[in-house]
Design a protein around this motif. Structure first.
Motif, short mmCIF file in Angstrom:
data_model
loop_
_atom_site.label_atom_id
_atom_site.label_comp_id
_atom_site.label_asym_id
_atom_site.label_seq_id
_atom_site.Cartn_x
_atom_site.Cartn_y
_atom_site.Cartn_z
N VAL A 441 0.82 -1.22 0.00
CA VAL A 441 0.00 0.00 0.00
C VAL A 441 0.86 1.27 0.00
CG1 VAL A 441 -2.09 -1.01 0.98
CG2 VAL A 441 -0.29 -0.16 2.52
N TYR A 442 2.13 1.12 0.37
CA TYR A 442 3.06 2.26 0.24
C TYR A 442 4.44 1.71 -0.09
CZ TYR A 442 6.74 5.49 1.43
OH TYR A 442 7.88 6.25 1.34
N GLU A 443 5.13 2.39 -1.01
CA GLU A 443 6.53 2.02 -1.26
C GLU A 443 7.31 3.24 -1.72
OE1 GLU A 443 7.28 -0.43 -4.83
OE2 GLU A 443 5.09 -0.40 -5.07
N PRO A 444 8.56 3.36 -1.24
CA PRO A 444 9.40 4.47 -1.70
C PRO A 444 10.01 4.10 -3.06
CG PRO A 444 10.61 3.12 -0.17
CD PRO A 444 9.25 2.49 -0.28
N PRO A 445 10.62 5.04 -3.76
CA PRO A 445 11.16 4.72 -5.09
C PRO A 445 12.36 3.77 -5.07
CG PRO A 445 11.49 7.06 -4.55
CD PRO A 445 10.69 6.47 -3.44
N MET A 446 13.14 3.76 -3.99
CA MET A 446 14.33 2.89 -3.94
C MET A 446 14.36 2.08 -2.65
SD MET A 446 17.34 5.36 -5.30
CE MET A 446 18.67 4.21 -4.96
N THR A 451 11.07 0.27 4.06
CA THR A 451 9.98 1.13 4.57
C THR A 451 8.60 0.87 3.94
OG1 THR A 451 10.64 2.80 2.96
CG2 THR A 451 11.51 3.06 5.20
N ALA A 452 8.51 -0.10 3.03
CA ALA A 452 7.21 -0.38 2.39
C ALA A 452 6.19 -0.78 3.46
CB ALA A 452 7.36 -1.48 1.36
#
Ligand SMILES: Cc1ncc(COP(=O)(O)O)c(C=O)c1O
Length: 457
Positions: A441-446, A451-452
């Motif tokens: 439901v959330y993920e950073p670009p790298m 932290t997902a």
């Protein structure tokens, strides 16, 4: 496995572990977005997230900490560390850094750059990131058969010599910045590399005038496997085997958080004067003066002692056998594990274990969550959460494997903690056929795995 291998140490100071209930853990995991990286360590019973910086120091190391010399220049503790590392590496330039990736940034920052190529058995992710950050490219050259998760090979971490020769010809020797041998091969399951393989790489490097770097944060563990498995080494000490490996190389990078037996620290060691001076200048700009780099005097003292203790035969035997104990018992239970067992971790094949969960619903992450919920055990997914990519339609391009890594901190857990971990897999076997999975439901670009956040399906 007939006789108990008792830990070759006894406990003098205890750190309490909090025993939690399954409902508490379910709540904690939900709050953490089903990502164990986001859990508080107080909510974890057995932490197998990593073996890096999580080990226990010995009484000698703690005593050394009290005697750390915090002088800015020429500290006694620096002299101690320098002497130990010079004896081990035979290299003239010894640069202390705050951890492994700082050594990588300094060395690859100088050797790399656009158009340059690095060739390795497998680049660890910070190694690759530091290389690619300079504009250079990194290529992993494992033998095809090493990709078979179950094939029993004594040195499954080796580089493929034919692929290495072909890559040098293809990229042209003048563009190859260095060949990097990672021992043991962390990203390939902590599998060892043979002396024969390193020697052959040295010959290839000599033929093309190339630099050979040893990424040796688990060099003592690799020495153990060489002594046990390679002809001609059974009578040598582990330290002599490590010295022989290092003698074949031009540079040594080390995250001391592993076989340095400390919670923080790293090393960059070099033979070449010109490169040694260049790296020293960068060290002073970015880490600190030459006689402390990124470290306190007490850290250097502890590292000097740790680098001696790690070669103790009783310690190394216990270390490698206790990792194998976990892997062998899981395998006996019918849990598919990467085989043979490597030095610092056991890897479970989650795709095979949870074969009803499609790859895009992350079977590895689901297993990580289940191990936490059922046993309070924290570990990490090494699969499509960590390495998956998306195509132009935002469809997942999965990783080659869906693994879960159970990494063993050094000298921290006793056999009963490991037996408890093995028993927790009984609960996992009961869950294996239930239809479950996760979506992001959330993920950073790298580096999204850190932290997902996820939701249960
Ligand atoms: C093979 C290898 N190289 C480099 C590093 C990076 O070291 P550090 O985490 O100390 O920066 C690691 C850390 O896990 C590693 O396993």
């Amino acid at each position: 496995m007939k006789r108990t291998l008792a830990e070759p140490f006894k406990i003098k100071m205890v750190e309490p572990l909090r025993v939690t209930t399954e409902s508490h853990r379910q709540q904690a995991l939900q709050t953490a977005g089903y990502n164990p990286f986001l859990l508080n360590s107080d909510d974890v019973f057995i932490d197998l997230l990593t073996d890096s910086g999580t080990g226990a120091m010995s009484e000698r190391q703690w005593a050394g900490m009290m005697q750390g010399d915090e002088s800015y220049a020429g500290a006694r503790s620096w002299k101690h560390l320098e002497t130990v590392v010079k004896q081990l590496t035979g290299m003239d330039y010894i640069l202390p850094t705050h951890q492994g990736r700082a050594a990588e940034r300094i060395l690859y920052g100088i050797l790399g750059g656009k158009g340059k190529v690095f060739l390795s058995n497998t680049h660890f992710d910070t190694t690759r990131a530091n290389i690619e950050f300079t504009g250079a490219s990194a290529f992993d050259l494992m033998p095809d058969q090493a990709l078979d998760l179950e094939l029993e090979l004594p040195f499954k971490g080796n580089i493929d010599l034919k692929k290495l020769e072909e890559a040098i010809t293809h990229h042209r020797p003048e563009n190859v910045a260095a060949v990097i041998m990672t021992v043991t091969n962390n990203s390939a399951g902590g599998q060892p590399v043979s002396m024969e393989n390193i020697r052959a790489v040295r010959t290839i490097c000599n033929n093309h005038n190339l630099m050979l770097v040893l990424d040796g944060c688990r060099i003592a563990e690799n020495s153990y496997f060489i002594k046990q498995r390679e002809a001609g080494y059974s009578d040598k000490t582990y330290e002599a085997i490590a010295r022989e490996m290092l003698g074949l190389c031009d540079a040594f990078v080390m995250s001391a958080k592993k076989d340095g037996m400390v919670n923080m620290g790293g090393l960059l060691c070099l033979r070449d004067d010109k490169l040694g001076r260049e790296c020293t200048n960068l060290l002073i700009i970015s880490e600190g003066f030459t006689t402390y780099g990124g470290l306190s005097g007490r850290d250097m003292e502890a590292m000097a002692i740790g680098l001696t203790e790690v070669f103790d035969p009783d310690y190394l035997h216990y270390r490698i056998r206790s990792t194998a104990y976990l892997g062998e018992h899981l395998r006996k239970k019918g849990i598919p594990v990467v085989w043979p067992i490597g030095g610092h971790a056991v890897y479970v094949d989650a795709k095979k274990l949870y074969n009803q969960i499609p790859v895009h619903q992350y079977p590895g992450q689901m297993l990580v969550c289940d191990l936490y919920t059922k046993g309070g055990i924290r570990c990490v997914e090494v699969g499509s959460v960590m390495f998956g990519k998306y195509d132009e339609n935002k469809k997942l391009i999965p990783a080659a494997h869906e693994l879960v890594r159970l990494a063993i901190p050094r000298r921290v857990y006793t056999q009963s903690h490991i037996d408890y971990t093995i028993e927790t897999f009984d609960d996992i076997l009961e869950l294996r056929h239930q239809p479950r999975g996760l979506r992001i439901v959330y993920e950073p670009p790298m580096l999204r795995h850190f932290t997902a956040r996820f939701e249960r399906l």
